[in-house]
Scaffold this active site. Structure first.
Site, PDB file in Angstrom:
ATOM      1  N   VAL A 118       0.827  -1.212   0.000  1.00 40.31           N
ATOM      2  CA  VAL A 118       0.000   0.000   0.000  1.00 40.31           C
ATOM      3  C   VAL A 118       0.858   1.257   0.000  1.00 40.31           C
ATOM      4  CG1 VAL A 118      -1.926  -1.145   1.158  1.00 40.31           C
ATOM      5  CG2 VAL A 118      -0.269   0.125   2.512  1.00 40.31           C
ATOM      6  N   GLY A 119       2.135   1.116   0.308  1.00 41.45           N
ATOM      7  CA  GLY A 119       3.022   2.275   0.302  1.00 41.45           C
ATOM      8  C   GLY A 119       3.344   2.798   1.688  1.00 41.45           C
ATOM      9  N   LYS A 120       3.531   1.910   2.664  1.00 36.15           N
ATOM     10  CA  LYS A 120       3.830   2.348   4.029  1.00 36.15           C
ATOM     11  C   LYS A 120       5.138   3.126   4.099  1.00 36.15           C
ATOM     12  CE  LYS A 120       3.695  -1.718   5.808  1.00 36.15           C
ATOM     13  NZ  LYS A 120       3.479  -2.384   4.513  1.00 36.15           N
ATOM     14  N   THR A 121       6.184   2.586   3.474  1.00 37.93           N
ATOM     15  CA  THR A 121       7.480   3.268   3.523  1.00 37.93           C
ATOM     16  C   THR A 121       7.416   4.584   2.757  1.00 37.93           C
ATOM     17  OG1 THR A 121       8.593   1.129   3.706  1.00 37.93           O
ATOM     18  CG2 THR A 121       9.951   3.003   3.056  1.00 37.93           C
ATOM     19  N   LYS A 136      11.061   1.440  12.922  1.00 38.74           N
ATOM     20  CA  LYS A 136      10.403   0.283  12.307  1.00 38.74           C
ATOM     21  C   LYS A 136      10.779  -0.919  13.167  1.00 38.74           C
ATOM     22  CE  LYS A 136       9.887  -2.169   7.886  1.00 38.74           C
ATOM     23  NZ  LYS A 136       8.469  -1.980   7.624  1.00 38.74           N
ATOM     24  N   GLU A 191       6.708   2.802  11.552  1.00 39.23           N
ATOM     25  CA  GLU A 191       6.171   2.033  10.437  1.00 39.23           C
ATOM     26  C   GLU A 191       5.911   0.593  10.854  1.00 39.23           C
ATOM     27  OE1 GLU A 191       7.267   0.609   5.870  1.00 39.23           O
ATOM     28  OE2 GLU A 191       8.587   2.032   6.896  1.00 39.23           O
ATOM     29  N   THR A 219      11.309  -7.628   7.815  1.00 36.13           N
ATOM     30  CA  THR A 219      11.557  -8.992   7.371  1.00 36.13           C
ATOM     31  C   THR A 219      12.077  -8.970   5.936  1.00 36.13           C
ATOM     32  OG1 THR A 219       9.294  -9.339   6.571  1.00 36.13           O
ATOM     33  CG2 THR A 219       9.719  -9.853   8.899  1.00 36.13           C
TER      34      THR A 219
END
Length: 193
Positions: A2-5, A26, A102, A30
């Site tokens: 979804v574009g978190k970063t 963060k 995040e 992973t």
């Protein structure tokens, strides 16, 4: 995806432009082979925007796992220490006015059997920003996330990331989202605020 970063990048720039010292956290990353890609990119940006954010990648991303999966699976035999994460958050906060945190994956991604990313919002006493994509299917995914946040009594702000299906978004998703939420916020608009 979804574009978190990407959203974190937008918010770091937005708050820095408003004159606040920014920081980034963060708790889990992973899919880490040599170093945490997302965490390293955001740490570099946070340090550029706030030179007093003098911390290491291990401070910013304390749990780094090789397996690209939910922390519950990626951690293997590692014990996730929530008190350690709370201490890490407190440590990072002393270097900034606003700490952008995040998540990993979505709200219902498991950390432990009965602990999910959504639970960290209350554990960290953080404000929640829900990032939704513009792609086909975003209505369903967004409303499921909204319901999860409401069920946990977590207030949130919704931001749409216009990066997929942009042409069809205007016809396929935006009319309902406007009717449902009354007002939409877009990550892309943060630059103009």
């Amino acid at each position: 995806d979804v574009g978190k970063t990407y959203g974190c990048e937008k918010f770091l720039n937005y708050f820095a432009k408003a004159g606040l010292k920014v920081g980034y956290f963060k708790p889990f990353e992973t899919g880490v082979v040599d170093f945490p890609l997302d965490g390293s990119k955001m740490l570099e940006l946070a340090k550029k925007l706030n030179p007093s954010f003098n911390v290491t990648i291990n401070d910013v991303v304390p749990y780094q796992f090789k397996l690209p999966a939910a922390p519950y699976m990626a951690k293997g035999n590692t014990n996730i220490d929530i008190d350690f994460l709370k201490e890490k958050k407190k440590y990072l906060e002393q270097f900034c006015d606003v700490l952008i945190i995040e998540g990993a994956g979505g709200l219902m991604v498991p950390i432990e059997k009965d602990l999910f990313i959504i639970d960290l919002i209350k554990i960290f006493e953080a404000s929640a920003i829900l990032i939704a994509p513009s792609k086909l299917g975003c209505i369903n995914d967004t409303l499921l996330s909204v319901n999860a946040l409401k069920e946990k009594n977590i207030d949130f702000e919704l931001f749409i990331n216009l990066y997929q299906d942009i042409e069809s978004f205007e016809k396929v998703s935006k009319p309902f989202l406007i009717d449902y939420f009354k007002k939409l916020n877009f990550l892309e608009d943060l630059e103009n605020l």
